[in-house]
Write a protein that holds these residues in place. Structure first.
Motif, PDB file in Angstrom:
ATOM      1  N   UNK A   1       0.847  -1.197   0.000  1.00 40.73           N
ATOM      2  CA  UNK A   1       0.000   0.000   0.000  1.00 40.73           C
ATOM      3  C   UNK A   1       0.876   1.239   0.000  1.00 40.73           C
ATOM      4  N   UNK A   2       0.456   2.237  -0.770  1.00 43.59           N
ATOM      5  CA  UNK A   2       1.086   3.546  -0.785  1.00 43.59           C
ATOM      6  C   UNK A   2      -0.033   4.556  -0.570  1.00 43.59           C
ATOM      7  N   UNK A   3      -0.007   5.229   0.566  1.00 45.77           N
ATOM      8  CA  UNK A   3      -1.076   6.163   0.924  1.00 45.77           C
ATOM      9  C   UNK A   3      -0.627   7.594   0.700  1.00 45.77           C
ATOM     10  N   UNK A   4      -1.402   8.342  -0.060  1.00 49.68           N
ATOM     11  CA  UNK A   4      -1.136   9.765  -0.256  1.00 49.68           C
ATOM     12  C   UNK A   4      -2.442  10.543  -0.095  1.00 49.68           C
ATOM     13  N   UNK A   5      -2.314  11.818   0.260  1.00 52.93           N
ATOM     14  CA  UNK A   5      -3.482  12.685   0.375  1.00 52.93           C
ATOM     15  C   UNK A   5      -3.737  13.384  -0.954  1.00 52.93           C
ATOM     16  N   UNK A   6      -4.998  13.446  -1.345  1.00 58.69           N
ATOM     17  CA  UNK A   6      -5.375  14.146  -2.565  1.00 58.69           C
ATOM     18  C   UNK A   6      -6.711  14.847  -2.332  1.00 58.69           C
ATOM     19  N   UNK A   7      -6.659  16.176  -2.197  1.00 54.13           N
ATOM     20  CA  UNK A   7      -7.870  16.983  -1.987  1.00 54.13           C
ATOM     21  C   UNK A   7      -8.698  16.498  -0.805  1.00 54.13           C
ATOM     22  N   UNK A   8      -8.013  16.255   0.298  1.00 54.09           N
ATOM     23  CA  UNK A   8      -8.713  15.884   1.518  1.00 54.09           C
ATOM     24  C   UNK A   8      -9.113  14.425   1.606  1.00 54.09           C
ATOM     25  N   UNK A   9      -8.786  13.632   0.579  1.00 53.01           N
ATOM     26  CA  UNK A   9      -9.055  12.195   0.600  1.00 53.01           C
ATOM     27  C   UNK A   9      -7.733  11.442   0.609  1.00 53.01           C
ATOM     28  N   UNK A  10      -7.778  10.196   1.028  1.00 52.51           N
ATOM     29  CA  UNK A  10      -6.583   9.358   1.023  1.00 52.51           C
ATOM     30  C   UNK A  10      -6.719   8.321  -0.072  1.00 52.51           C
ATOM     31  N   UNK A  11      -5.738   8.323  -0.969  1.00 55.77           N
ATOM     32  CA  UNK A  11      -5.743   7.396  -2.090  1.00 55.77           C
ATOM     33  C   UNK A  11      -4.721   6.286  -1.859  1.00 55.77           C
ATOM     34  N   UNK A  12      -5.031   5.116  -2.390  1.00 59.51           N
ATOM     35  CA  UNK A  12      -4.173   3.947  -2.234  1.00 59.51           C
ATOM     36  C   UNK A  12      -3.653   3.525  -3.613  1.00 59.51           C
ATOM     37  N   UNK A  13      -2.346   3.577  -3.759  1.00 60.58           N
ATOM     38  CA  UNK A  13      -1.709   3.119  -4.992  1.00 60.58           C
ATOM     39  C   UNK A  13      -0.991   1.812  -4.711  1.00 60.58           C
ATOM     40  N   UNK A  14      -0.986   0.931  -5.697  1.00 58.15           N
ATOM     41  CA  UNK A  14      -0.390  -0.383  -5.499  1.00 58.15           C
ATOM     42  C   UNK A  14      -0.110  -0.999  -6.851  1.00 58.15           C
ATOM     43  N   UNK A  15       0.908  -1.830  -6.936  1.00 60.43           N
ATOM     44  CA  UNK A  15       1.196  -2.530  -8.179  1.00 60.43           C
ATOM     45  C   UNK A  15      -0.006  -3.364  -8.598  1.00 60.43           C
ATOM     46  N   UNK A  16      -0.315  -3.317  -9.886  1.00 67.55           N
ATOM     47  CA  UNK A  16      -1.531  -3.977 -10.370  1.00 67.55           C
ATOM     48  C   UNK A  16      -1.494  -5.488 -10.181  1.00 67.55           C
ATOM     49  N   UNK A  17      -0.295  -6.070 -10.012  1.00 67.82           N
ATOM     50  CA  UNK A  17      -0.258  -7.518  -9.764  1.00 67.82           C
ATOM     51  C   UNK A  17      -0.996  -7.867  -8.475  1.00 67.82           C
ATOM     52  N   UNK A  18      -0.775  -7.053  -7.448  1.00 69.19           N
ATOM     53  CA  UNK A  18      -1.396  -7.348  -6.156  1.00 69.19           C
ATOM     54  C   UNK A  18      -2.914  -7.174  -6.184  1.00 69.19           C
ATOM     55  N   UNK A  19      -3.395  -6.359  -7.101  1.00 72.09           N
ATOM     56  CA  UNK A  19      -4.839  -6.107  -7.161  1.00 72.09           C
ATOM     57  C   UNK A  19      -5.540  -6.980  -8.198  1.00 72.09           C
ATOM     58  N   UNK A  20      -4.799  -7.884  -8.813  1.00 72.69           N
ATOM     59  CA  UNK A  20      -5.408  -8.729  -9.829  1.00 72.69           C
ATOM     60  C   UNK A  20      -5.631  -8.015 -11.143  1.00 72.69           C
ATOM     61  N   UNK A  21      -4.812  -6.979 -11.417  1.00 69.62           N
ATOM     62  CA  UNK A  21      -4.892  -6.294 -12.696  1.00 69.62           C
ATOM     63  C   UNK A  21      -5.523  -4.921 -12.666  1.00 69.62           C
ATOM     64  N   UNK A  22      -6.033  -4.481 -11.515  1.00 67.96           N
ATOM     65  CA  UNK A  22      -6.624  -3.143 -11.418  1.00 67.96           C
ATOM     66  C   UNK A  22      -5.501  -2.111 -11.402  1.00 67.96           C
ATOM     67  N   UNK A  23      -5.450  -1.299 -12.443  1.00 70.82           N
ATOM     68  CA  UNK A  23      -4.334  -0.362 -12.615  1.00 70.82           C
ATOM     69  C   UNK A  23      -4.813   1.069 -12.389  1.00 70.82           C
TER      70      UNK A  23
END
Length: 407
Positions: free
Chosen positions: A53-75
């Motif tokens: 998990x990579x957590x960053x703030x974007x306009x008051x929300x927290x977004x989660x970025x992750x390699x698509x392999x771990x998400x089953x292809x969700x990029x």
């Protein structure tokens, strides 16, 4: 500069209470085997050395970025609701990646060092009163762009002051002898040039033929490395020339890192304090722990360096091949430092590594003594002496194989 105060403040707000509770519970549960990495206004969560998990703030929300392999292809970035639902799957796929059990790729190697380094850090942080690990997968980007910044496997701080100061350790980990090589400074040449170099004894170049699918190809060391042998610390375009991924590369990286004193004194020392504060906010450090009340002035002015070699990754699933013996580890270390065609002694100016060369015979004798698995070298950078500890651990023969640092 590593510090994620504003992100943590947002996480601890009433609106984000669910997210903070989720991560607080996961990070403090030793069964989850997670590690919290503090970055530049970002939080990274590691599992088995994989960033899940990579957590960053974007306009008051927290977004989660992750390699698509771990998400089953969700990029794409995920919301917390999406991420939390996928969390068990993400961990399972990270386990497959780390253990070399992916089914969707041909090159499916085991990531022994990733697994081992986080295991060491977590065990020390949960079970030891000598050291606390503040980071894994550290990249120094204070004075160089990211791809060229110094990289270190782990950063640790002593839990108690020693001679009035808290020690800091910069740690590089190697698991089995397969991790010792890795020089990549070759330049492909024609057969005619290769033969002319071989024939002329006055040309001091290292050349090498390689056979691939029955055909020979010819290489020499790039001219950059001959220039760097005169002075490793040239500040022109040669500063970022890499030496691969083996022992020579690590000593070069440590040397260049220490050559710029502010890398440690101004940047890393403060980053350690920032990280400790955030670890406390997630319950990873007790509020009464002395590490939560120190400042960067309490840290030692010079870090110690550890290069720790393991015979295997103790927690690696189904890893019966490629295990090294202590004798093999120590012999390979000696070979990479002093004997190979691209050894430390051959690639660098001897005056800039004279402390390491002075220990040459002691290192050579180590593999004949099964009880001698530790040696401290003196390495001088800018007229300052630093200690490099070479440590060898037989993961099968000690009660607590994760205890690899000085008490």
């Amino acid at each position: 500069m590593r510090n994620a105060d504003s992100l943590v403040k947002l996480l601890k707000s009433d609106e984000m209470k669910e997210q903070f509770t989720f991560w607080n519970d996961k990070l403090t549960d030793s069964k989850e085997q997670l590690f919290l990495g503090v970055r530049d206004e970002r939080l990274d969560i590691y599992y088995l050395g994989c960033r899940i998990a990579e957590m960053i703030e974007n306009n008051g929300e927290i977004e989660y970025s992750i390699d698509k392999y771990y998400t089953g292809g969700i990029d794409r970035v995920l919301s917390f609701d999406e991420y939390s639902r996928m969390y068990p799957t993400i961990k399972q796929r990270a386990w497959e990646y780390a253990m070399g059990e992916r089914t969707d790729v041909e090159d499916n190697r085991k990531h022994r060092e990733k697994v081992c380094q986080q295991w060491i850090a977590n065990q020390y942080n949960k079970n030891n009163n000598d050291w606390y690990f503040t980071d894994i997968e550290y990249i120094d980007t204070a004075s160089k762009d990211e791809q060229n910044g110094a990289r270190m496997d782990m950063i640790a701080i002593s839990r108690k002051p020693i001679d009035g100061k808290y020690k800091v350790a910069l740690v590089e980990l190697k698991v089995t002898t397969s991790a010792f090589g890795g020089f990549n400074g070759y330049e492909k040449i024609e057969k005619e040039e290769y033969e002319s170099i071989i024939a002329d004894s006055s040309i001091k170049l290292t050349v090498k033929p390689r056979k691939y699918k029955g055909e020979y190809f010819y290489y020499k060391i790039k001219d950059d490395y001959h220039k760097l042998k005169k002075d490793l610390y040239q500040k022109d375009q040669l500063w970022n020339v890499k030496y691969g991924s083996g022992i020579v590369s690590h000593i070069v990286d440590f040397s260049r890192y220490l050559y710029e004193p502010d890398n440690y004194k101004s940047t890393l020392k403060q980053e350690i304090i920032n990280t400790l504060e955030i670890h406390k906010k997630f319950g990873l450090l007790d509020e009464k722990d002395c590490l939560t009340t120190i400042s960067k002035d309490d840290l030692n002015d010079k870090p110690d360096i550890y290069i720790i070699s393991y015979t295997k990754a103790p927690t690696m699933h189904d890893d019966t091949k490629g295990v090294s013996s202590l004798d093999e580890l120590k012999s390979r270390m000696y070979h990479e430092l002093f004997k190979s065609a691209y050894s430390l002694e051959k690639m660098l100016n001897s005056k800039q590594i004279d402390g390491i060369i002075a220990s040459k015979e002691l290192i050579k004798k180590m593999h004949k003594d099964s009880n001698n698995n530790w040696i401290d070298l003196t390495h001088n950078v800018r007229d300052e002496d630093y200690t490099i500890s070479l440590v060898f651990v037989d993961a099968d023969s000690v009660e607590k194989p994760w205890e690899c640092m000085k008490r």
